[in-house]
Design a protein around this motif. Structure first.
Motif, mmCIF file in Angstrom:
data_model
loop_
_atom_site.group_PDB
_atom_site.id
_atom_site.type_symbol
_atom_site.label_atom_id
_atom_site.label_comp_id
_atom_site.label_asym_id
_atom_site.label_seq_id
_atom_site.Cartn_x
_atom_site.Cartn_y
_atom_site.Cartn_z
ATOM 1 N N GLY A 96 0.703 -1.264 0.004
ATOM 2 C CA GLY A 96 -0.008 0.134 0.019
ATOM 3 C C GLY A 96 0.696 1.197 0.022
ATOM 4 N N PRO A 97 1.960 1.769 0.851
ATOM 5 C CA PRO A 97 2.688 2.564 0.815
ATOM 6 C C PRO A 97 3.251 3.168 -0.640
ATOM 7 C CG PRO A 97 3.516 1.391 2.644
ATOM 8 C CD PRO A 97 2.427 0.495 1.716
ATOM 9 N N LEU A 98 3.123 2.332 -1.645
ATOM 10 C CA LEU A 98 3.622 2.737 -2.902
ATOM 11 C C LEU A 98 2.195 2.838 -3.881
ATOM 12 C CD1 LEU A 98 6.429 -0.329 -3.771
ATOM 13 C CD2 LEU A 98 6.809 2.374 -3.683
ATOM 14 N N ASP A 99 0.993 2.793 -3.348
ATOM 15 C CA ASP A 99 -0.211 2.903 -3.935
ATOM 16 C C ASP A 99 -0.682 4.358 -4.006
ATOM 17 O OD1 ASP A 99 -2.446 2.852 -5.257
ATOM 18 O OD2 ASP A 99 -2.955 0.593 -4.646
ATOM 19 N N PRO A 100 -0.747 4.960 -4.827
ATOM 20 C CA PRO A 100 -1.725 6.349 -4.532
ATOM 21 C C PRO A 100 -2.963 6.194 -3.982
ATOM 22 C CG PRO A 100 -0.559 6.263 -7.011
ATOM 23 C CD PRO A 100 -0.480 4.606 -6.383
ATOM 24 N N HIS A 101 -3.685 5.169 -4.217
ATOM 25 C CA HIS A 101 -4.985 4.913 -3.694
ATOM 26 C C HIS A 101 -5.032 5.123 -1.984
ATOM 27 C CE1 HIS A 101 -8.811 3.829 -2.862
ATOM 28 N NE2 HIS A 101 -8.580 2.754 -2.009
ATOM 29 N N TYR A 102 -3.917 4.463 -1.549
ATOM 30 C CA TYR A 102 -3.933 4.440 -0.054
ATOM 31 C C TYR A 102 -2.852 5.753 0.573
ATOM 32 C CZ TYR A 102 -5.626 -0.187 -0.619
ATOM 33 O OH TYR A 102 -6.324 -1.208 -0.875
ATOM 34 N N THR A 103 -1.792 6.180 -0.219
ATOM 35 C CA THR A 103 -1.411 7.189 0.110
ATOM 36 C C THR A 103 -1.816 8.600 -0.095
ATOM 37 O OG1 THR A 103 0.203 7.145 -1.917
ATOM 38 C CG2 THR A 103 1.027 6.063 -0.215
ATOM 39 N N ARG A 104 -2.917 8.594 -1.122
ATOM 40 C CA ARG A 104 -3.683 9.818 -1.148
ATOM 41 C C ARG A 104 -2.823 10.795 -2.011
ATOM 42 N NH1 ARG A 104 -7.985 10.622 3.632
ATOM 43 N NH2 ARG A 104 -8.754 8.317 3.500
ATOM 44 N N ARG A 105 -1.592 10.254 -2.936
ATOM 45 C CA ARG A 105 -0.653 11.003 -3.379
ATOM 46 C C ARG A 105 -1.036 10.860 -5.030
ATOM 47 N NH1 ARG A 105 4.948 10.730 0.191
ATOM 48 N NH2 ARG A 105 3.911 11.538 2.036
ATOM 49 N N ALA A 106 -1.142 12.071 -5.750
ATOM 50 C CA ALA A 106 -1.556 11.678 -7.060
ATOM 51 C C ALA A 106 -0.461 11.263 -8.089
ATOM 52 C CB ALA A 106 -2.380 13.026 -7.505
ATOM 53 N N THR A 107 0.838 11.549 -7.789
ATOM 54 C CA THR A 107 1.876 11.165 -8.827
ATOM 55 C C THR A 107 2.863 10.429 -8.075
ATOM 56 O OG1 THR A 107 2.924 13.389 -8.300
ATOM 57 C CG2 THR A 107 1.132 13.550 -9.751
ATOM 58 N N MET A 109 6.013 11.001 -8.272
ATOM 59 C CA MET A 109 6.904 11.931 -7.497
ATOM 60 C C MET A 109 6.334 12.047 -6.019
ATOM 61 S SD MET A 109 9.690 13.774 -7.268
ATOM 62 C CE MET A 109 10.208 14.311 -9.015
ATOM 63 N N ARG A 110 5.071 12.242 -6.049
ATOM 64 C CA ARG A 110 4.528 12.623 -4.773
ATOM 65 C C ARG A 110 4.525 11.374 -3.711
ATOM 66 N NH1 ARG A 110 -0.763 15.952 -3.978
ATOM 67 N NH2 ARG A 110 0.375 15.913 -1.773
ATOM 68 N N VAL A 111 4.299 10.134 -4.339
ATOM 69 C CA VAL A 111 4.307 8.876 -3.834
ATOM 70 C C VAL A 111 5.774 8.438 -3.088
ATOM 71 C CG1 VAL A 111 3.943 6.262 -3.965
ATOM 72 C CG2 VAL A 111 2.448 7.818 -5.038
ATOM 73 N N ILE A 112 6.593 8.866 -3.951
ATOM 74 C CA ILE A 112 8.212 8.389 -3.386
ATOM 75 C C ILE A 112 8.686 9.600 -2.561
ATOM 76 C CG2 ILE A 112 10.606 8.463 -4.327
ATOM 77 C CD1 ILE A 112 9.141 6.019 -4.908
ATOM 78 N N ASN A 113 8.431 10.731 -2.890
ATOM 79 C CA ASN A 113 9.037 11.638 -2.063
ATOM 80 C C ASN A 113 8.578 12.003 -0.631
ATOM 81 O OD1 ASN A 113 10.635 12.619 -4.283
ATOM 82 N ND2 ASN A 113 9.774 14.616 -4.556
ATOM 83 N N ASN A 114 9.432 11.982 0.392
ATOM 84 C CA ASN A 114 9.005 12.238 1.625
ATOM 85 C C ASN A 114 8.069 11.136 2.134
ATOM 86 O OD1 ASN A 114 10.394 14.632 2.358
ATOM 87 N ND2 ASN A 114 8.625 15.779 1.256
ATOM 88 N N ASN A 115 8.099 9.871 1.649
ATOM 89 C CA ASN A 115 7.343 8.938 2.046
ATOM 90 C C ASN A 115 8.371 7.791 2.720
ATOM 91 O OD1 ASN A 115 5.647 6.535 2.238
ATOM 92 N ND2 ASN A 115 5.314 6.254 0.079
ATOM 93 N N PRO A 116 8.167 7.855 4.366
ATOM 94 C CA PRO A 116 9.055 7.032 4.869
ATOM 95 C C PRO A 116 8.955 5.405 4.888
ATOM 96 C CG PRO A 116 7.355 7.922 6.284
ATOM 97 C CD PRO A 116 7.276 8.579 4.858
ATOM 98 N N TRP A 117 7.869 5.024 4.240
ATOM 99 C CA TRP A 117 7.610 3.595 4.120
ATOM 100 C C TRP A 117 8.361 3.105 2.792
ATOM 101 C CZ3 TRP A 117 5.487 -0.627 7.373
ATOM 102 C CH2 TRP A 117 5.570 -0.279 8.675
#
Length: 410
Positions: A96-107, A109-117
Protein backbone atom coordinates in the motif's frame (compact mmCIF):
# COMPACT_ATOMS: atom_id res chain seq x y z
CA UNK A 1 33.61 3.64 -23.89
CA UNK A 2 30.28 4.59 -25.44
CA UNK A 3 30.61 8.38 -25.34
CA UNK A 4 30.24 8.79 -29.13
CA UNK A 5 26.98 6.88 -29.43
CA UNK A 6 23.80 8.88 -30.01
CA UNK A 7 20.67 8.33 -27.93
CA UNK A 8 18.92 6.63 -30.86
CA UNK A 9 21.32 3.68 -30.97
CA UNK A 10 21.17 0.58 -28.75
CA UNK A 11 24.05 0.00 -26.39
CA UNK A 12 26.79 -2.23 -27.80
CA UNK A 13 26.48 -4.42 -24.71
CA UNK A 14 23.53 -5.01 -22.45
CA UNK A 15 22.50 -7.22 -19.55
CA UNK A 16 19.44 -9.23 -18.70
CA UNK A 17 17.90 -8.01 -15.43
CA UNK A 18 18.36 -10.29 -12.46
CA UNK A 19 15.27 -11.44 -10.53
CA UNK A 20 13.82 -8.57 -8.47
CA UNK A 21 16.61 -6.19 -9.57
CA UNK A 22 15.96 -2.47 -9.07
CA UNK A 23 16.75 0.21 -11.66
CA UNK A 24 19.76 1.86 -9.92
CA UNK A 25 21.47 -1.50 -9.45
CA UNK A 26 20.83 -2.45 -13.07
CA UNK A 27 22.29 0.85 -14.31
CA UNK A 28 25.42 0.37 -12.19
CA UNK A 29 25.93 -3.19 -13.44
CA UNK A 30 25.33 -2.06 -17.03
CA UNK A 31 27.86 0.77 -16.72
CA UNK A 32 30.39 -1.62 -15.20
CA UNK A 33 29.91 -4.09 -18.05
CA UNK A 34 30.29 -1.32 -20.65
CA UNK A 35 33.37 0.12 -18.93
CA UNK A 36 31.81 3.55 -18.66
CA UNK A 37 30.08 5.82 -16.18
CA UNK A 38 26.52 5.68 -14.92
CA UNK A 39 26.13 9.22 -16.32
CA UNK A 40 26.70 7.97 -19.85
CA UNK A 41 24.39 5.00 -19.41
CA UNK A 42 21.68 7.27 -17.98
CA UNK A 43 22.01 9.68 -20.92
CA UNK A 44 22.07 6.83 -23.39
CA UNK A 45 18.91 5.22 -21.97
CA UNK A 46 16.95 8.47 -21.84
CA UNK A 47 16.99 8.74 -18.05
CA UNK A 48 19.14 11.87 -18.00
CA UNK A 49 19.38 14.89 -20.29
CA UNK A 50 22.50 15.81 -22.27
CA UNK A 51 23.96 17.74 -19.34
CA UNK A 52 25.42 15.77 -16.48
CA UNK A 53 23.66 18.09 -14.04
CA UNK A 54 20.25 16.90 -15.24
CA UNK A 55 19.30 14.55 -12.37
CA UNK A 56 17.69 11.16 -12.53
CA UNK A 57 14.53 11.87 -10.58
CA UNK A 58 13.72 9.71 -7.59
CA UNK A 59 10.25 9.23 -9.08
CA UNK A 60 11.93 7.05 -11.72
CA UNK A 61 12.26 4.43 -8.98
CA UNK A 62 8.47 4.12 -9.00
CA UNK A 63 7.29 4.73 -12.58
CA UNK A 64 8.64 5.76 -15.98
CA UNK A 65 6.42 7.46 -18.52
CA UNK A 66 5.96 5.52 -21.75
CA UNK A 67 8.55 7.58 -23.65
CA UNK A 68 11.28 6.96 -21.09
CA UNK A 69 10.28 3.34 -20.62
CA UNK A 70 10.49 2.74 -24.37
CA UNK A 71 13.85 4.53 -24.59
CA UNK A 72 15.25 2.40 -21.76
CA UNK A 73 13.93 -0.80 -23.33
CA UNK A 74 15.28 0.00 -26.80
CA UNK A 75 18.72 1.08 -25.58
CA UNK A 76 19.16 -2.03 -23.42
CA UNK A 77 17.39 -4.47 -25.79
CA UNK A 78 14.86 -5.32 -23.08
CA UNK A 79 11.16 -5.81 -23.55
CA UNK A 80 8.94 -3.10 -22.02
CA UNK A 81 7.85 -5.68 -19.44
CA UNK A 82 11.48 -6.39 -18.47
CA UNK A 83 12.19 -2.67 -18.19
CA UNK A 84 9.08 -2.15 -16.06
CA UNK A 85 10.15 -5.00 -13.76
CA UNK A 86 13.04 -2.79 -12.59
CA UNK A 87 10.61 -0.31 -11.00
CA UNK A 88 8.84 -0.19 -7.65
CA UNK A 89 5.46 0.74 -9.11
CA UNK A 90 4.43 -2.85 -9.94
CA UNK A 91 4.82 -3.74 -6.25
CA UNK A 92 2.02 -1.32 -5.32
CA UNK A 93 -0.62 -4.00 -5.95
CA UNK A 94 0.61 -5.76 -2.80
CA UNK A 95 2.27 -2.90 -0.89
CA UNK A 96 0.00 0.00 0.00
CA UNK A 97 2.68 2.65 0.73
CA UNK A 98 3.51 2.54 -3.01
CA UNK A 99 -0.13 2.88 -4.07
CA UNK A 100 -1.51 6.41 -4.70
CA UNK A 101 -4.95 5.13 -3.63
CA UNK A 102 -3.76 4.52 -0.07
CA UNK A 103 -1.14 7.25 0.19
CA UNK A 104 -3.53 9.79 -1.36
CA UNK A 105 -0.72 11.15 -3.47
CA UNK A 106 -1.63 11.70 -7.10
CA UNK A 107 1.74 11.30 -8.85
CA UNK A 108 4.72 8.93 -8.62
CA UNK A 109 6.87 11.85 -7.51
CA UNK A 110 4.55 12.52 -4.59
CA UNK A 111 4.31 8.81 -3.74
CA UNK A 112 8.09 8.57 -3.53
CA UNK A 113 9.03 11.93 -2.04
CA UNK A 114 8.89 12.15 1.77
CA UNK A 115 7.36 8.69 2.00
CA UNK A 116 9.11 7.07 4.97
CA UNK A 117 7.73 3.62 4.16
CA UNK A 118 9.75 3.41 0.94
CA UNK A 119 13.54 3.53 1.07
CA UNK A 120 14.53 5.90 -1.73
CA UNK A 121 18.05 7.00 -0.82
CA UNK A 122 18.67 4.35 1.85
CA UNK A 123 20.18 1.10 0.58
CA UNK A 124 19.80 -2.05 2.71
CA UNK A 125 21.43 -5.23 1.49
CA UNK A 126 22.41 -8.84 2.00
CA UNK A 127 26.19 -9.14 1.47
CA UNK A 128 25.91 -12.69 0.15
CA UNK A 129 23.21 -11.80 -2.36
CA UNK A 130 25.35 -8.90 -3.63
CA UNK A 131 28.23 -11.32 -4.16
CA UNK A 132 26.13 -13.00 -6.82
CA UNK A 133 25.63 -16.57 -7.93
CA UNK A 134 29.05 -18.31 -7.86
CA UNK A 135 28.03 -20.32 -10.95
CA UNK A 136 27.12 -17.22 -12.98
CA UNK A 137 30.15 -15.65 -14.70
CA UNK A 138 28.34 -12.35 -15.34
CA UNK A 139 27.38 -11.98 -11.69
CA UNK A 140 30.90 -12.83 -10.59
CA UNK A 141 32.15 -9.95 -12.73
CA UNK A 142 29.48 -7.36 -12.02
CA UNK A 143 27.85 -8.48 -8.78
CA UNK A 144 24.43 -9.75 -7.81
CA UNK A 145 21.18 -7.81 -7.75
CA UNK A 146 20.34 -4.83 -5.62
CA UNK A 147 16.79 -6.02 -5.01
CA UNK A 148 13.57 -4.03 -5.29
CA UNK A 149 12.10 -5.60 -2.18
CA UNK A 150 15.05 -4.36 -0.11
CA UNK A 151 13.53 -0.88 -0.61
CA UNK A 152 10.44 -1.92 1.36
CA UNK A 153 11.02 -1.50 5.13
CA UNK A 154 9.08 -4.67 6.10
CA UNK A 155 11.62 -6.68 4.09
CA UNK A 156 14.22 -6.82 6.84
CA UNK A 157 15.82 -10.25 6.34
CA UNK A 158 17.21 -12.44 3.58
CA UNK A 159 15.43 -15.78 3.84
CA UNK A 160 17.89 -17.42 1.44
CA UNK A 161 20.91 -16.72 3.63
CA UNK A 162 18.97 -16.39 6.92
CA UNK A 163 20.50 -13.07 7.86
CA UNK A 164 19.22 -9.60 8.65
CA UNK A 165 19.75 -6.98 5.98
CA UNK A 166 22.58 -4.56 6.65
CA UNK A 167 22.27 -0.79 6.50
CA UNK A 168 25.79 0.28 7.46
CA UNK A 169 28.99 0.14 5.43
CA UNK A 170 31.60 -2.01 7.21
CA UNK A 171 34.30 0.39 6.02
CA UNK A 172 33.11 3.91 6.86
CA UNK A 173 30.51 2.65 9.40
CA UNK A 174 27.89 5.05 8.07
CA UNK A 175 24.48 4.51 6.50
CA UNK A 176 24.67 3.07 3.00
CA UNK A 177 22.76 5.87 1.32
CA UNK A 178 22.86 8.22 -1.65
CA UNK A 179 21.87 11.85 -2.01
CA UNK A 180 20.22 11.14 -5.36
CA UNK A 181 19.13 7.93 -7.06
CA UNK A 182 22.82 6.98 -7.47
CA UNK A 183 25.93 8.85 -6.25
CA UNK A 184 29.34 9.16 -7.93
CA UNK A 185 27.79 8.65 -11.36
CA UNK A 186 30.74 10.34 -13.06
CA UNK A 187 33.27 7.65 -12.03
CA UNK A 188 33.94 4.67 -14.28
CA UNK A 189 36.02 2.57 -11.88
CA UNK A 190 33.45 1.84 -9.16
CA UNK A 191 32.11 -1.68 -8.84
CA UNK A 192 28.30 -1.93 -8.50
CA UNK A 193 28.66 -3.43 -5.03
CA UNK A 194 31.01 -0.82 -3.56
CA UNK A 195 29.97 1.82 -1.03
CA UNK A 196 29.42 5.03 -3.02
CA UNK A 197 30.14 7.46 -0.21
CA UNK A 198 32.92 9.87 -1.18
CA UNK A 199 36.24 8.73 0.18
CA UNK A 200 35.06 5.20 0.96
CA UNK A 201 34.42 2.63 -1.77
CA UNK A 202 34.41 -0.38 0.58
CA UNK A 203 33.26 -3.60 -1.02
CA UNK A 204 29.84 -4.49 0.44
CA UNK A 205 29.52 -7.95 -1.09
CA UNK A 206 30.63 -10.90 1.02
CA UNK A 207 30.55 -14.32 -0.66
CA UNK A 208 31.17 -16.18 2.59
CA UNK A 209 28.96 -14.30 5.02
CA UNK A 210 29.46 -14.12 8.74
CA UNK A 211 27.26 -15.19 11.62
CA UNK A 212 25.20 -12.46 13.19
CA UNK A 213 26.31 -11.93 16.79
CA UNK A 214 23.80 -11.72 19.60
CA UNK A 215 20.80 -13.24 17.81
CA UNK A 216 19.55 -16.20 19.84
CA UNK A 217 17.83 -19.17 18.22
CA UNK A 218 14.31 -18.33 19.43
CA UNK A 219 14.56 -14.77 18.13
CA UNK A 220 15.87 -16.05 14.80
CA UNK A 221 12.83 -18.35 14.50
CA UNK A 222 10.43 -15.49 15.27
CA UNK A 223 12.08 -13.25 12.68
CA UNK A 224 12.12 -15.98 10.02
CA UNK A 225 8.44 -16.66 10.61
CA UNK A 226 7.54 -12.97 10.39
CA UNK A 227 9.60 -12.41 7.23
CA UNK A 228 8.03 -15.44 5.56
CA UNK A 229 4.60 -14.03 6.41
CA UNK A 230 5.45 -10.66 4.88
CA UNK A 231 6.89 -12.41 1.84
CA UNK A 232 3.59 -14.25 1.34
CA UNK A 233 1.64 -11.02 1.65
CA UNK A 234 3.87 -9.35 -0.94
CA UNK A 235 3.68 -12.26 -3.38
CA UNK A 236 1.49 -11.56 -6.46
CA UNK A 237 0.28 -15.18 -6.36
CA UNK A 238 -1.09 -14.90 -2.80
CA UNK A 239 -4.79 -14.35 -2.01
CA UNK A 240 -5.85 -10.73 -2.59
CA UNK A 241 -7.02 -10.19 0.99
CA UNK A 242 -5.64 -10.59 4.49
CA UNK A 243 -7.33 -10.33 7.88
CA UNK A 244 -6.73 -7.23 9.92
CA UNK A 245 -8.44 -7.00 13.33
CA UNK A 246 -10.65 -9.86 12.21
CA UNK A 247 -11.77 -8.45 8.85
CA UNK A 248 -10.59 -9.22 5.31
CA UNK A 249 -8.90 -6.22 3.73
CA UNK A 250 -6.76 -5.85 0.58
CA UNK A 251 -3.27 -7.23 1.18
CA UNK A 252 -1.76 -3.91 0.11
CA UNK A 253 -3.75 -2.09 2.81
CA UNK A 254 -2.47 -4.44 5.49
CA UNK A 255 0.89 -2.64 5.31
CA UNK A 256 -0.90 0.66 5.92
CA UNK A 257 -2.44 -0.88 9.05
CA UNK A 258 0.97 -2.22 10.06
CA UNK A 259 2.35 1.33 9.80
CA UNK A 260 -0.42 2.68 12.05
CA UNK A 261 -0.16 0.04 14.77
CA UNK A 262 3.65 0.20 14.76
CA UNK A 263 3.52 3.94 15.41
CA UNK A 264 0.93 3.45 18.16
CA UNK A 265 3.06 0.71 19.73
CA UNK A 266 6.11 2.98 19.90
CA UNK A 267 4.15 6.00 21.16
CA UNK A 268 2.51 3.98 23.96
CA UNK A 269 5.52 1.82 24.86
CA UNK A 270 5.85 -0.17 27.13
CA UNK A 271 2.09 -0.83 27.05
CA UNK A 272 2.58 -3.60 24.45
CA UNK A 273 5.77 -5.05 25.98
CA UNK A 274 4.02 -8.29 27.12
CA UNK A 275 3.44 -9.10 23.43
CA UNK A 276 7.17 -9.31 22.66
CA UNK A 277 8.01 -12.86 21.60
CA UNK A 278 11.49 -13.00 23.15
CA UNK A 279 13.45 -11.08 25.82
CA UNK A 280 15.88 -9.83 23.15
CA UNK A 281 13.08 -8.28 21.09
CA UNK A 282 11.71 -6.61 24.22
CA UNK A 283 15.11 -5.14 25.03
CA UNK A 284 15.53 -3.90 21.48
CA UNK A 285 12.15 -2.17 21.63
CA UNK A 286 12.95 -0.63 25.02
CA UNK A 287 15.90 1.15 23.44
CA UNK A 288 14.08 1.98 20.20
CA UNK A 289 11.04 3.47 21.95
CA UNK A 290 13.24 5.55 24.27
CA UNK A 291 15.04 7.01 21.26
CA UNK A 292 11.71 7.68 19.50
CA UNK A 293 10.38 9.65 22.45
CA UNK A 294 13.54 11.76 22.62
CA UNK A 295 13.25 12.40 18.89
CA UNK A 296 9.58 13.35 19.29
CA UNK A 297 10.46 15.98 21.88
CA UNK A 298 13.21 17.34 19.66
CA UNK A 299 10.90 17.63 16.64
CA UNK A 300 8.06 19.01 18.72
CA UNK A 301 10.15 22.02 19.67
CA UNK A 302 11.89 22.40 16.32
CA UNK A 303 11.29 24.95 13.59
CA UNK A 304 9.64 22.37 11.36
CA UNK A 305 7.21 20.30 13.37
CA UNK A 306 6.56 16.95 11.63
CA UNK A 307 6.79 15.47 15.13
CA UNK A 308 4.60 12.51 14.12
CA UNK A 309 7.51 11.21 12.00
CA UNK A 310 9.30 10.27 15.21
CA UNK A 311 6.87 7.34 15.43
CA UNK A 312 5.68 6.89 11.84
CA UNK A 313 9.13 6.55 10.27
CA UNK A 314 10.23 2.89 10.23
CA UNK A 315 13.52 1.87 11.78
CA UNK A 316 16.32 1.48 9.28
CA UNK A 317 17.97 -1.04 11.61
CA UNK A 318 16.53 -4.42 10.60
CA UNK A 319 16.31 -5.87 14.11
CA UNK A 320 14.62 -2.79 15.62
CA UNK A 321 12.13 -2.66 12.77
CA UNK A 322 11.33 -6.35 12.96
CA UNK A 323 10.83 -6.19 16.73
CA UNK A 324 8.18 -3.47 16.33
CA UNK A 325 6.49 -5.14 13.35
CA UNK A 326 6.22 -8.46 15.15
CA UNK A 327 4.24 -6.80 17.95
CA UNK A 328 2.07 -4.89 15.47
CA UNK A 329 1.41 -8.00 13.42
CA UNK A 330 0.35 -9.94 16.54
CA UNK A 331 -2.17 -7.21 17.31
CA UNK A 332 -3.53 -7.11 13.75
CA UNK A 333 -4.00 -10.89 13.69
CA UNK A 334 -6.44 -10.83 16.63
CA UNK A 335 -10.17 -11.05 15.94
CA UNK A 336 -12.43 -8.03 16.23
CA UNK A 337 -13.22 -8.27 19.94
CA UNK A 338 -9.69 -9.30 20.94
CA UNK A 339 -8.06 -6.53 18.93
CA UNK A 340 -10.21 -3.82 20.50
CA UNK A 341 -9.43 -5.13 23.98
CA UNK A 342 -5.70 -5.39 23.26
CA UNK A 343 -5.44 -2.02 21.51
CA UNK A 344 -7.37 -0.02 24.13
CA UNK A 345 -4.46 0.20 26.63
CA UNK A 346 -2.23 1.42 23.79
CA UNK A 347 -4.67 4.11 22.61
CA UNK A 348 -5.31 5.29 26.18
CA UNK A 349 -1.61 5.49 27.00
CA UNK A 350 -0.89 7.25 23.70
CA UNK A 351 -3.68 9.78 24.33
CA UNK A 352 -2.32 10.55 27.79
CA UNK A 353 1.09 11.38 26.27
CA UNK A 354 0.15 13.16 23.04
CA UNK A 355 -3.60 13.69 22.61
CA UNK A 356 -3.50 15.23 19.13
CA UNK A 357 -1.04 12.68 17.77
CA UNK A 358 -2.99 9.75 19.21
CA UNK A 359 -6.17 11.09 17.57
CA UNK A 360 -4.33 11.45 14.26
CA UNK A 361 -3.07 7.86 14.42
CA UNK A 362 -6.57 6.52 15.08
CA UNK A 363 -7.71 7.87 11.71
CA UNK A 364 -4.46 7.80 9.78
CA UNK A 365 -5.14 8.15 6.02
CA UNK A 366 -4.89 4.80 4.26
CA UNK A 367 -5.56 2.60 7.29
CA UNK A 368 -8.51 0.23 7.07
CA UNK A 369 -11.94 0.94 8.46
CA UNK A 370 -11.85 -2.16 10.73
CA UNK A 371 -8.63 -0.93 12.31
CA UNK A 372 -10.00 2.58 12.78
CA UNK A 373 -13.01 1.07 14.53
CA UNK A 374 -10.78 -1.09 16.72
CA UNK A 375 -8.89 2.04 17.78
CA UNK A 376 -12.07 3.98 18.60
CA UNK A 377 -13.43 4.03 22.18
CA UNK A 378 -16.60 2.00 22.73
CA UNK A 379 -18.58 5.13 23.54
CA UNK A 380 -16.95 8.09 21.77
CA UNK A 381 -18.20 11.61 22.39
CA UNK A 382 -19.33 14.41 20.09
CA UNK A 383 -18.35 14.03 16.41
CA UNK A 384 -16.68 10.71 17.20
CA UNK A 385 -20.06 9.19 18.01
CA UNK A 386 -21.46 10.18 14.62
CA UNK A 387 -18.33 8.90 12.84
CA UNK A 388 -18.57 5.58 14.66
CA UNK A 389 -22.24 5.12 13.71
CA UNK A 390 -21.48 5.81 10.04
CA UNK A 391 -18.43 3.54 10.14
CA UNK A 392 -20.42 0.68 11.65
CA UNK A 393 -23.04 1.04 8.90
CA UNK A 394 -20.31 0.98 6.28
CA UNK A 395 -18.71 -2.05 7.94
CA UNK A 396 -22.04 -3.92 7.85
CA UNK A 397 -22.35 -3.22 4.12
CA UNK A 398 -18.79 -4.39 3.70
CA UNK A 399 -19.59 -7.59 5.64
CA UNK A 400 -22.35 -8.42 3.15
CA UNK A 401 -20.14 -7.70 0.15
CA UNK A 402 -17.16 -9.75 1.38
CA UNK A 403 -19.08 -12.69 2.89
CA UNK A 404 -18.64 -14.77 -0.28
CA UNK A 405 -15.23 -13.42 -1.21
CA UNK A 406 -11.91 -15.29 -1.49
CA UNK A 407 -10.25 -16.69 1.59
CA UNK A 408 -7.93 -14.18 3.27
CA UNK A 409 -4.49 -14.86 4.61
CA UNK A 410 -4.83 -15.16 8.38
Amino acid sequence: MIRDLTPSQPLPRSLSPLPDEILPGYLMRLAHRAGTTVDEIAHRTGLRGPRVRNPMLLSYLHTLDETRLQALAEATRLTPAEARSLLLGPLAARYGPLDPHYTRRATPMRVINNNPWVWTTTWRYCPQCLAGDPDDAIQQLHGGAWRRHWRLPPVFSCLTHRRLLRHLCPGCHTLVATAEMIDRTDEDDLHPTQCRRRGCGTQLADPQGHAEPGLDASTRRVLDRLQRRFARLLSPSAPPTVRSTGWPIPAAQYFMDLRTVTALTLLSWPAARPLCATPLLAQVLDAEAAWRHREYERLLHGAKKHSSQAFLRPAVDALAGAAAWDVADRLLRLNEAQSHEALTPLTETAASRATALASYLRHLPGSSLPLQLALTPRAPRGPGRRWQANALDERDRWRTQTAAGPVAIA
